[in-house]
Enzyme design. Sequence first.
Site, PDB file in Angstrom:
ATOM      1  CG  PHE A  48     -14.079   0.918  -0.360  1.00  0.00           C
ATOM      2  CD1 PHE A  48     -15.048   1.503  -1.234  1.00  0.00           C
ATOM      3  CD2 PHE A  48     -13.758  -0.397   0.133  1.00  0.00           C
ATOM      4  CE1 PHE A  48     -15.699   0.458  -1.633  1.00  0.00           C
ATOM      5  CE2 PHE A  48     -14.721  -1.210  -0.608  1.00  0.00           C
ATOM      6  CZ  PHE A  48     -15.734  -0.736  -1.324  1.00  0.00           C
ATOM      7  CG  HIS A  49      -7.037   3.080   0.631  1.00  0.00           C
ATOM      8  ND1 HIS A  49      -7.399   1.862   0.864  1.00  0.00           N
ATOM      9  CD2 HIS A  49      -5.918   2.978  -0.052  1.00  0.00           C
ATOM     10  CE1 HIS A  49      -6.039   1.064   0.541  1.00  0.00           C
ATOM     11  NE2 HIS A  49      -5.380   1.616  -0.007  1.00  0.00           N
TER      12      HIS A  49
END
Length: 132
Positions: A48-49
């Site tokens: 999630f980056h």
Amino acid sequence: MNLTTINFKPLGDARGSLVAIESDLGIPFPIRRVYYIFDTKTGVERGFHAHKKLQQIAVAVTGSCEMILDDGKEKESVCLDSSTKGLYIGPGFWRVMRNFTPDCVLLVLADRHYDESEYIRNYDEFLEWKKS
Ligand code: TYD
């Protein structure tokens, strides 16, 4: 989406197999950092980056997991399930890793030291950054 996978040559003999990865040889960057993700609990999703600068190659040296890459327009899922298959991840991809098998060891080679300031950890910010 045009993703690059790198096939590592297994150096096998009667004793078993070995893969050697050398900085700048057969991979498109100098290796400055190596880390591995292991013992991932069932159902966990990670990542999630995105990275503004970092280049990486991910290899599931045992077990398997799914890597979903998103360039802000398209998403593609890659199954990492081979100790001889590396997935090249350049800068500017939002990534989610999921479906880890309990035995998965995900090895990551990176061209930069850890630097939180080049992470984007907010998806809307990622989309804005892609437009700029
Ligand atoms: P994190 O980036 O949250 O992992 P993922 O995105 O794969 O789910 O990293 C977990 C923790 O480890 C976080 O506190 C940052 C730290 N970390 C380092 O110190 N050095 C590193 O090289 C990496 C990848 C993470």
